[in-house]
Design a protein around this motif. Structure first.
Motif, PDB file in Angstrom:
ATOM      1  N   VAL A  78       1.289   6.945   6.338  1.00  0.00           N
ATOM      2  CA  VAL A  78       2.467   8.460   5.606  1.00  0.00           C
ATOM      3  C   VAL A  78       1.530   9.483   7.547  1.00  0.00           C
ATOM      4  O   VAL A  78       2.146   9.967   7.534  1.00  0.00           O
ATOM      5  CB  VAL A  78       2.390   8.676   4.876  1.00  0.00           C
ATOM      6  N   ALA A  79       0.485   9.587   7.118  1.00  0.00           N
ATOM      7  CA  ALA A  79      -0.078   9.994   8.521  1.00  0.00           C
ATOM      8  C   ALA A  79       0.275   9.747   9.669  1.00  0.00           C
ATOM      9  O   ALA A  79       0.621  10.907  10.681  1.00  0.00           O
ATOM     10  CB  ALA A  79      -1.287  10.404   8.030  1.00  0.00           C
ATOM     11  N   VAL A  81       2.715   7.761  10.755  1.00  0.00           N
ATOM     12  CA  VAL A  81       4.404   8.163  11.123  1.00  0.00           C
ATOM     13  C   VAL A  81       4.373   9.868  10.822  1.00  0.00           C
ATOM     14  O   VAL A  81       4.855  10.484  11.598  1.00  0.00           O
ATOM     15  CB  VAL A  81       5.399   7.488   9.534  1.00  0.00           C
ATOM     16  N   ALA A  82       3.386  10.508  10.363  1.00  0.00           N
ATOM     17  CA  ALA A  82       4.070  12.500  10.662  1.00  0.00           C
ATOM     18  C   ALA A  82       3.492  12.882  11.933  1.00  0.00           C
ATOM     19  O   ALA A  82       4.345  13.030  12.286  1.00  0.00           O
ATOM     20  CB  ALA A  82       3.070  12.517   9.286  1.00  0.00           C
ATOM     21  N   GLY A  83       2.841  11.897  12.547  1.00  0.00           N
ATOM     22  CA  GLY A  83       1.891  12.611  13.534  1.00  0.00           C
ATOM     23  C   GLY A  83       3.006  12.152  14.583  1.00  0.00           C
ATOM     24  O   GLY A  83       3.201  12.535  15.791  1.00  0.00           O
ATOM     25  N   ALA A  85       6.611  11.693  14.043  1.00  0.00           N
ATOM     26  CA  ALA A  85       7.627  12.460  14.100  1.00  0.00           C
ATOM     27  C   ALA A  85       7.112  13.573  14.360  1.00  0.00           C
ATOM     28  O   ALA A  85       8.411  14.120  15.580  1.00  0.00           O
ATOM     29  CB  ALA A  85       7.598  12.336  12.867  1.00  0.00           C
ATOM     30  N   THR A  86       6.111  14.124  14.490  1.00  0.00           N
ATOM     31  CA  THR A  86       5.277  15.790  15.010  1.00  0.00           C
ATOM     32  C   THR A  86       5.577  15.493  17.144  1.00  0.00           C
ATOM     33  O   THR A  86       6.179  16.630  17.447  1.00  0.00           O
ATOM     34  CB  THR A  86       4.230  15.654  14.680  1.00  0.00           C
TER      35      THR A  86
END
Length: 94
Positions: A78-79, A81-83, A85-86
């Motif tokens: 998740v981290a 993917v979040a990175g 996406a950011t």
């Protein structure tokens, strides 16, 4: 009967008394050893039961900890993917 026969009889009687006393001492020592052995067996059985109970409690605690632990693989994904996406958002936001 000669004079040596009463002396031999007395010595044999002393020897019999000494042997009887020795056997009584050995019998007493064996009784003490049997009592100690019985007590040791009881102590060992009690210790084994206590150890088994302690191991069961520790196993239950470990299982409870396993259930409450964080799923680090999922958190890492998740981290990531979040990175990503950011990064994509900041790339297109310019």
């Amino acid at each position: 009967m000669t004079t040596s026969e009463p002396v031999v009889a007395v010595e044999l009687e002393r020897l019999r008394g000494t042997v009887s006393t020795g056997f009584a001492e050995v019998k007493g020592s064996l009784s003490v050893l049997m009592e100690r052995s019985t007590r040791t067996e009881a102590d060992l059985a009690r210790l084994r039961d206590e150890t088994d109970r302690s191991i069961a409690m520790l196993s239950a605690e470990v299982e409870a900890l396993k259930l409450r632990r964080w799923p680090l693989g999922v958190v890492g994904a998740v981290a990531g993917v979040a990175g990503a996406a950011t990064g994509v958002i900041s790339l297109f936001a310019r």
